[in-house]
Scaffold this motif. Sequence first.
Motif, PDB file in Angstrom:
ATOM      1  N   LEU A 282      -7.418  -4.273  28.335  1.00 12.43           N
ATOM      2  CA  LEU A 282      -7.467  -5.556  29.041  1.00 12.43           C
ATOM      3  C   LEU A 282      -8.285  -6.585  28.266  1.00 12.43           C
ATOM      4  O   LEU A 282      -7.863  -7.725  28.073  1.00 12.43           O
ATOM      5  N   PHE A 283      -9.443  -6.132  27.792  1.00 10.15           N
ATOM      6  CA  PHE A 283     -10.311  -7.023  27.022  1.00 10.15           C
ATOM      7  C   PHE A 283      -9.574  -7.519  25.770  1.00 10.15           C
ATOM      8  O   PHE A 283      -9.554  -8.710  25.460  1.00 10.15           O
ATOM      9  N   GLY A 284      -8.960  -6.593  25.060  1.00  8.43           N
ATOM     10  CA  GLY A 284      -8.241  -6.946  23.833  1.00  8.43           C
ATOM     11  C   GLY A 284      -7.039  -7.829  24.113  1.00  8.43           C
ATOM     12  O   GLY A 284      -6.782  -8.795  23.406  1.00  8.43           O
ATOM     13  N   TRP A 285      -6.321  -7.515  25.179  1.00  6.80           N
ATOM     14  CA  TRP A 285      -5.127  -8.282  25.525  1.00  6.80           C
ATOM     15  C   TRP A 285      -5.500  -9.739  25.767  1.00  6.80           C
ATOM     16  O   TRP A 285      -4.858 -10.651  25.231  1.00  6.80           O
ATOM     17  N   LEU A 286      -6.570  -9.950  26.523  1.00 11.28           N
ATOM     18  CA  LEU A 286      -6.998 -11.325  26.803  1.00 11.28           C
ATOM     19  C   LEU A 286      -7.494 -12.028  25.530  1.00 11.28           C
ATOM     20  O   LEU A 286      -7.131 -13.163  25.268  1.00 11.28           O
ATOM     21  N   SER A 287      -8.315 -11.325  24.738  1.00 10.61           N
ATOM     22  CA  SER A 287      -8.884 -12.004  23.567  1.00 10.61           C
ATOM     23  C   SER A 287      -7.862 -12.240  22.469  1.00 10.61           C
ATOM     24  O   SER A 287      -7.796 -13.317  21.898  1.00 10.61           O
ATOM     25  N   PHE A 288      -7.061 -11.215  22.148  1.00  9.74           N
ATOM     26  CA  PHE A 288      -6.149 -11.358  21.016  1.00  9.74           C
ATOM     27  C   PHE A 288      -5.015 -12.325  21.333  1.00  9.74           C
ATOM     28  O   PHE A 288      -4.544 -13.060  20.474  1.00  9.74           O
ATOM     29  N   ARG A 289      -4.579 -12.325  22.606  1.00  6.52           N
ATOM     30  CA  ARG A 289      -3.524 -13.249  22.990  1.00  6.52           C
ATOM     31  C   ARG A 289      -3.988 -14.691  22.897  1.00  6.52           C
ATOM     32  O   ARG A 289      -3.242 -15.569  22.509  1.00  6.52           O
TER      33      ARG A 289
ATOM     34  N   THR B  42     -10.907 -14.971  17.462  1.00  3.93           N
ATOM     35  CA  THR B  42     -11.105 -14.164  16.255  1.00  3.93           C
ATOM     36  C   THR B  42     -12.514 -14.377  15.721  1.00  3.93           C
ATOM     37  O   THR B  42     -13.290 -15.170  16.241  1.00  3.93           O
ATOM     38  N   GLY B  43     -12.799 -13.647  14.649  1.00  6.71           N
ATOM     39  CA  GLY B  43     -14.031 -13.854  13.884  1.00  6.71           C
ATOM     40  C   GLY B  43     -15.295 -13.728  14.711  1.00  6.71           C
ATOM     41  O   GLY B  43     -15.428 -12.846  15.555  1.00  6.71           O
ATOM     42  N   VAL B  44     -16.206 -14.637  14.447  1.00  5.20           N
ATOM     43  CA  VAL B  44     -17.522 -14.598  15.084  1.00  5.20           C
ATOM     44  C   VAL B  44     -17.404 -14.655  16.602  1.00  5.20           C
ATOM     45  O   VAL B  44     -18.142 -13.982  17.318  1.00  5.20           O
ATOM     46  N   TYR B  45     -16.462 -15.444  17.104  1.00  3.00           N
ATOM     47  CA  TYR B  45     -16.330 -15.596  18.546  1.00  3.00           C
ATOM     48  C   TYR B  45     -16.003 -14.263  19.199  1.00  3.00           C
ATOM     49  O   TYR B  45     -16.552 -13.897  20.230  1.00  3.00           O
ATOM     50  N   LEU B  46     -15.107 -13.521  18.562  1.00  4.60           N
ATOM     51  CA  LEU B  46     -14.749 -12.218  19.116  1.00  4.60           C
ATOM     52  C   LEU B  46     -15.956 -11.280  19.071  1.00  4.60           C
ATOM     53  O   LEU B  46     -16.233 -10.571  20.039  1.00  4.60           O
ATOM     54  N   SER B  47     -16.671 -11.306  17.941  1.00 10.04           N
ATOM     55  CA  SER B  47     -17.850 -10.446  17.820  1.00 10.04           C
ATOM     56  C   SER B  47     -18.833 -10.752  18.940  1.00 10.04           C
ATOM     57  O   SER B  47     -19.428  -9.852  19.531  1.00 10.04           O
ATOM     58  N   ILE B  48     -19.002 -12.038  19.227  1.00  5.19           N
ATOM     59  CA  ILE B  48     -19.961 -12.422  20.262  1.00  5.19           C
ATOM     60  C   ILE B  48     -19.496 -11.944  21.640  1.00  5.19           C
ATOM     61  O   ILE B  48     -20.294 -11.422  22.424  1.00  5.19           O
ATOM     62  N   ILE B  49     -18.204 -12.061  21.936  1.00  2.03           N
ATOM     63  CA  ILE B  49     -17.813 -11.618  23.282  1.00  2.03           C
ATOM     64  C   ILE B  49     -17.811 -10.091  23.402  1.00  2.03           C
ATOM     65  O   ILE B  49     -18.003  -9.571  24.496  1.00  2.03           O
ATOM     66  N   THR B  50     -17.671  -9.368  22.278  1.00  2.00           N
ATOM     67  CA  THR B  50     -17.823  -7.909  22.387  1.00  2.00           C
ATOM     68  C   THR B  50     -19.278  -7.567  22.721  1.00  2.00           C
ATOM     69  O   THR B  50     -19.539  -6.639  23.482  1.00  2.00           O
TER      70      THR B  50
ATOM     71  N   TRP C  42      -7.427  -1.423  18.370  1.00  2.00           N
ATOM     72  CA  TRP C  42      -8.609  -1.666  19.200  1.00  2.00           C
ATOM     73  C   TRP C  42      -8.685  -0.642  20.332  1.00  2.00           C
ATOM     74  O   TRP C  42      -9.714  -0.014  20.551  1.00  2.00           O
ATOM     75  N   THR C  43      -7.574  -0.465  21.036  1.00  2.00           N
ATOM     76  CA  THR C  43      -7.546   0.467  22.159  1.00  2.00           C
ATOM     77  C   THR C  43      -7.708   1.905  21.673  1.00  2.00           C
ATOM     78  O   THR C  43      -8.458   2.689  22.256  1.00  2.00           O
ATOM     79  N   LEU C  44      -7.026   2.234  20.583  1.00  2.00           N
ATOM     80  CA  LEU C  44      -7.151   3.590  20.029  1.00  2.00           C
ATOM     81  C   LEU C  44      -8.613   3.893  19.693  1.00  2.00           C
ATOM     82  O   LEU C  44      -9.141   4.959  20.032  1.00  2.00           O
ATOM     83  N   SER C  45      -9.267   2.943  19.060  1.00  2.00           N
ATOM     84  CA  SER C  45     -10.652   3.195  18.652  1.00  2.00           C
ATOM     85  C   SER C  45     -11.563   3.301  19.876  1.00  2.00           C
ATOM     86  O   SER C  45     -12.513   4.084  19.868  1.00  2.00           O
ATOM     87  N   ALA C  46     -11.272   2.543  20.923  1.00  2.00           N
ATOM     88  CA  ALA C  46     -12.088   2.621  22.139  1.00  2.00           C
ATOM     89  C   ALA C  46     -11.930   3.983  22.803  1.00  2.00           C
ATOM     90  O   ALA C  46     -12.906   4.587  23.266  1.00  2.00           O
ATOM     91  N   VAL C  47     -10.690   4.476  22.837  1.00  2.00           N
ATOM     92  CA  VAL C  47     -10.440   5.786  23.442  1.00  2.00           C
ATOM     93  C   VAL C  47     -11.199   6.866  22.681  1.00  2.00           C
ATOM     94  O   VAL C  47     -11.844   7.736  23.268  1.00  2.00           O
ATOM     95  N   MET C  48     -11.150   6.785  21.357  1.00  2.00           N
ATOM     96  CA  MET C  48     -11.825   7.806  20.565  1.00  2.00           C
ATOM     97  C   MET C  48     -13.341   7.689  20.710  1.00  2.00           C
ATOM     98  O   MET C  48     -14.048   8.705  20.725  1.00  2.00           O
ATOM     99  N   ALA C  49     -13.835   6.479  20.832  1.00  2.93           N
ATOM    100  CA  ALA C  49     -15.274   6.304  21.073  1.00  2.93           C
ATOM    101  C   ALA C  49     -15.653   6.914  22.420  1.00  2.93           C
ATOM    102  O   ALA C  49     -16.708   7.537  22.555  1.00  2.93           O
TER     103      ALA C  49
END
Lengths: 336, 250
Positions: free
Chosen positions: A102-109, A113-121, A217-224
């Motif tokens: 959900l987080f990725g879907w909203l942000s990537f859509r 990108t870049g710094v902004y994405l890093s900040i919202i993570t 993104w989702t794959l890495s979250a699941v593995m984390a």
Amino acid sequence: MSFTCPPTNSPFAASISLVDLVWGYCGILSLGHGAFFALGGYAMGMYLMRQIGTRGVYADPVLPDFMVFLNWKELPWFWQGFDMAWYAFLMVVLVPGVIAFLFGWLSFRSRVTGVYLSIITQALTYALLLAFFRNDMGFGGNNGLTDFKDILGFPIQAPGTRAVLFAASALMLALGFVVASAVVRSKLGKVLVAIRDAESRTGFIGYRVEHYKLFVWTLSAVMAGIAGALYVPQVGIINPSEFDPAASIEAVIWVAVGGRGTLIGPLIGAVAVNFGKTWFTGVLPEVWLYALGTLFVVVTLFLPRGIVGLWGRVVTRRAAPAKEVDGSGRQAGEAA
Amino acid sequence: MTDKAEGSLLYLDNVSVSFDGFRAINRLSLVLEPGEMRAIIGPNGAGKTTMMDIITGKTRPDAGDVLFDGSVDLTRLDEAAIANLGIGRKFQKPTVFESHSVEDNIALALKGRRGAFAALFHRRSAIEQDRIDALLATIRLSDKRDLLAARLSHGQKQWLEIGMLLAQEPRLLLIDEPAAGMTDAETAETASLLKEIAKTQSVVVVEHDMTFVRALGVKVTVLHEGSVLAEGSLDAVSANPKVIEVYLGR
Ligand SMILES: Nc1ncnc2c1ncn2[C@@H]1O[C@H](COP(=O)(O)OP(=O)(O)O)[C@@H](O)[C@H]1O
Ligand SMILES: [Mg+2]
């Protein structure tokens, strides 16, 4: 976060390889992957809490101690089902996966990108940190979940159980490597590198960039999340400090020091930085954070490909010029 | 209004776009027939690149119609969807995937399914390999196939990008200043390559180099301050007083 003995480290090490899967290969710098690790850990913690049963201080057959203490009369809906291992293990995968999706879907859509994405993570993991600190959230507040008795019917402290958990972690680490290197070598992995190199070009060729980002993104979250679930029974506790943004940032520094864009780099970085941490906190504890920050700046400026890149430069200078990117992929394969 | 678009491959009517109040494209109209090759010339800042941005979905126009194939409204689609309709684009500044090999650059651009899961399980077929080999031969980079694209010269990157464009098998190619930074010999070769491509596909090429445009020998559109100043053969537009004024009068 405390890193004392190697077995507890390995699940976390697996999850930093995943930070690199999104950062090194896809160019998304996540400063919040600790959140997915912690969510997986909490799902496992909830299962372990329900396993305690009447052996708690208040001997309530259903309610964990902290709920009795808060005067709660019944189990909240989101705790239902966690007495069943299969359900809990499913949640270990689903909760981080769905939240990341959900987080990725909203942000990537919306093309964040870049710094902004890093900040919202960062904001994501910080928000979760604050939420999980609250007692009325129902996750044990700042004490978190602890006093576990057994897992799948085996006493959690017994040497045999610990050995099996350790083996399971090592297996997960290996499996994580196999999956990650399969992804990196596939055409999908090549599209990820293409996105990192020239995002708009990739779109103009017809690839839906946001779908690719969302997948990895989702794959890495699941593995984390899985890594977090393996970590919790070994350290015997999960509390909100796992959501601390500093932990996620530290993982990023491991990746940078080891070498981004390789799968083995993060592991080397984790070992190297933790070695430094152990040494510093023994000798000059108050200097450690400054040293870590300086290290990050120095590596970013002078060693963009980290220790692995430095090693690669030494090797290529001796041998015939090799293909740079494929070279790192091959190293990762050997490690798996 | 859309009736006029019928039978055309690309149809721009009264298109305008402003950036912070500055009209980069001003009531621009342009029609391209299927199979046609068109050269676009015009001074720097005339809006040539912005026009391509509009056609490929990078920039949304404030007003006007942009239709593909007589009816598909391009202003409603994103870059990936427009690319998959069959519109390929070469950027003014050569843009290739620097940390991929030359061969992988072509392989990634090759026409095929674009989904993430399709890519995850993709295995390169013999047909695809043949196609890659043929394309590498066309752009004369067969012997450089294993080299990282970052190591190519500027001119070779331009060619690689044209190769990637061909790999997509688009129906319409938009090519922005392909001869920039090329030697005279490379420029001549590029012109003949484009003429070859134009036999089977429609092409819009933006170029400053008049020798190059002359070598193409096609209809020319002159852009100035975001709209069409003149249209016709190169000789006709070169003789046009308005064009002479724009090019020489400043
Ligand atoms: N994204 C943008 N934001 C602001 N101004 C822009 C943007 N894109 C183009 N322009 C302006 O629009 C005008 C046309 O630019 P461009 O299409 O690149 O010209 P050309 O390709 O013909 O040299 C220039 O004045 C340029 O500065
Ligand atoms: Mg331009």
